[in-house]
Design an enzyme around this catalytic site. Structure first.
Site, PDB file in Angstrom:
ATOM      1  N   GLN A 188       0.810  -1.213   0.000  1.00  8.85           N
ATOM      2  CA  GLN A 188       0.000   0.000   0.000  1.00  8.85           C
ATOM      3  C   GLN A 188       0.849   1.271   0.000  1.00  8.85           C
ATOM      4  OE1 GLN A 188      -1.553  -1.032   4.159  1.00  8.85           O
ATOM      5  NE2 GLN A 188      -1.641   1.195   4.227  1.00  8.85           N
ATOM      6  N   CYS A 224      -5.359   0.665   3.814  1.00  7.53           N
ATOM      7  CA  CYS A 224      -5.345  -0.738   4.224  1.00  7.53           C
ATOM      8  C   CYS A 224      -6.716  -1.377   4.054  1.00  7.53           C
ATOM      9  CB  CYS A 224      -4.916  -0.841   5.681  1.00  7.53           C
ATOM     10  SG  CYS A 224      -5.896   0.207   6.795  1.00  7.53           S
ATOM     11  N   HIS A 231      -6.015  -0.951  11.657  1.00 11.06           N
ATOM     12  CA  HIS A 231      -5.432  -1.502  10.437  1.00 11.06           C
ATOM     13  C   HIS A 231      -6.328  -2.618   9.903  1.00 11.06           C
ATOM     14  CE1 HIS A 231      -2.392  -2.236   7.526  1.00 11.06           C
ATOM     15  NE2 HIS A 231      -1.901  -3.339   8.060  1.00 11.06           N
ATOM     16  N   ASN A 240      -0.766  -9.236   5.038  1.00 12.44           N
ATOM     17  CA  ASN A 240      -0.683  -7.788   5.209  1.00 12.44           C
ATOM     18  C   ASN A 240      -0.467  -7.128   3.841  1.00 12.44           C
ATOM     19  OD1 ASN A 240      -0.533  -5.295   6.445  1.00 12.44           O
ATOM     20  ND2 ASN A 240       1.195  -5.779   7.769  1.00 12.44           N
TER      21      ASN A 240
END
Ligand SMILES: *[C@@H]1O[C@H](CO)[C@@H](O)[C@H](O)[C@H]1NC(C)=O
Length: 343
Positions: free
Chosen positions: A143, A149, A286, A307
């Site tokens: 990102q 996110c 997040h 992630n």
């Protein structure tokens, strides 16, 4: 006697001098080593600072972070995870969290949760699941410095359910969400919610591919033409019953799931490998994606989490987070606001 005493003082002074000199030499060498290390790190990650003042400032933060990471890894405190000097090593924890973690959960306390949970009665739940092995997970994305996110999390869950319902794994566009999903809670790089991303995809009748509407990492103007190309669609979304890791397990056993976590700690910033056991709170900031779960060799249960910080972070971009903790919210609040799209 007097002469002896005199000699004694001289030698003492000499010893002290030598000692001080040795300390100075060692600390200067350590500083040089660290400076060289910072230089190598800068070239490894292509870091360029605007002036020598900025470089000094970043060097100081880098030194503090490296010392913290090395002390942590050396400590004999039975930690199940290690930290690493990654691409975030010249950022303070405040700088780090403020630029990337923009899940809006903590700003919207009265979030309306859906009440149907299609996996409520799911049975024959396997003891471990890894959706990567079933080809339902695209490669780890990055990102960058944009706090979207939420878009990466929602897209990964959508890519997953599309693969499971059609057999095709298609990488989808986060940038379309960043640029076009701006009429409600979701605000591009300034943050958003996965559930609202699902709502947008439903209303928009789908999402374009990553290839056709590629990621830019900054807020842009919605490209209506590209936005109207819908490679993949979803029919709805549901929330996993909150604060219930068993319910989350039923869900993850069936498809990749969007989860919100508190990723604000420096151990999360520098996570390298192993089962992460904290420290973290439950201030959800997040959005990530649970793409499996399992049990490590030493018997620790974990969630396998994708992630969106590139492959340099963690285990090739993934983190194993402890599962089945005492707190109902789960580690870092992972069981608080989980949700998934339906096909
Ligand atoms: C789960 O089982 C209960 C009891 O049979 C039933 O009432 C409920 O509708 C089922 N839930 C789902 C999502 O199928």
């Amino acid at each position: 006697m007097a002469a002896n005493n005199h000699l004694y003082h001289i030698s003492l002074a000499l010893l002290l001098c030598l000692g001080l000199f040795a300390i100075q030499v060692t600390s200067r060498t350590l500083q040089d080593d660290m400076y060289e290390r910072h230089r190598q790190w800068m070239s490894q990650y292509g870091k360029v600072y605007k002036d020598s003042q900025e470089r000094e400032k970043r060097f100081k933060i880098f030194t503090e972070n490296v010392n913290y990471i090395e002390a942590f890894n050396k400590g004999d405190n039975n930690k199940l995870y290690t930290l690493g000097v990654n691409q975030f090593a010249d950022l303070t924890n405040d700088e780090f969290t403020s630029s990337r973690n923009k899940f809006k959960g903590h700003m919207c306390s009265s979030i309306t949760r859906t009440s149907t949970f299609k996996y409520e009665n799911a049975s024959a739940i396997p003891s471990s699941v890894d959706w990567r092995k079933k080809g339902a997970v695209t490669p780890v994305k990055n990102q960058g410095q944009c706090g979207c996110c939420w878009a990466f999390s929602a897209v990964a869950a959508t890519e997953g359910i599309h693969k499971l319902s059609t057999g095709k794994l298609i990488s989808l566009s986060e940038q379309e969400l960043v640029d076009c999903d701006t009429k409600g809670v979701d605000q591009g790089c300034e943050g958003g919610l996965m559930d609202d991303a699902f709502k947008f995809i439903i209303q928009n009748h789908g999402l374009n591919t990553e290839a056709n509407y590629p990621y830019q990492g900054v807020d842009g103007t919605c490209n209506a033409n590209k936005g109207s190309i819908n490679a993949v669609t979803i029919t709805g979304y549901e929330d996993v019953p909150t604060n219930n890791e068993q319910a989350l397990q039923k869900a993850v056993a069936n498809q990749p799931i969007s989860v919100a976590i508190d990723a604000s700690g420096s151990d999360f910033q520098f996570y390298k490998s192993g089962v992460f056991t904290g420290s973290c709170g439950t201030e959800l900031d997040h959005g990530v994606t649970a793409v499996g779960y399992g049990v490590s060799n030493d018997g620790t249960k974990y969630w396998l989490v994708k992630n969106s910080w590139g492959t340099e972070w963690g285990e090739e971009g993934y983190i194993m987070m402890q599962r089945g903790v005492d707190a109902a919210e789960g580690l870092c609040g992972i069981a608080m606001q989980a949700s998934y799209p339906t096909a």
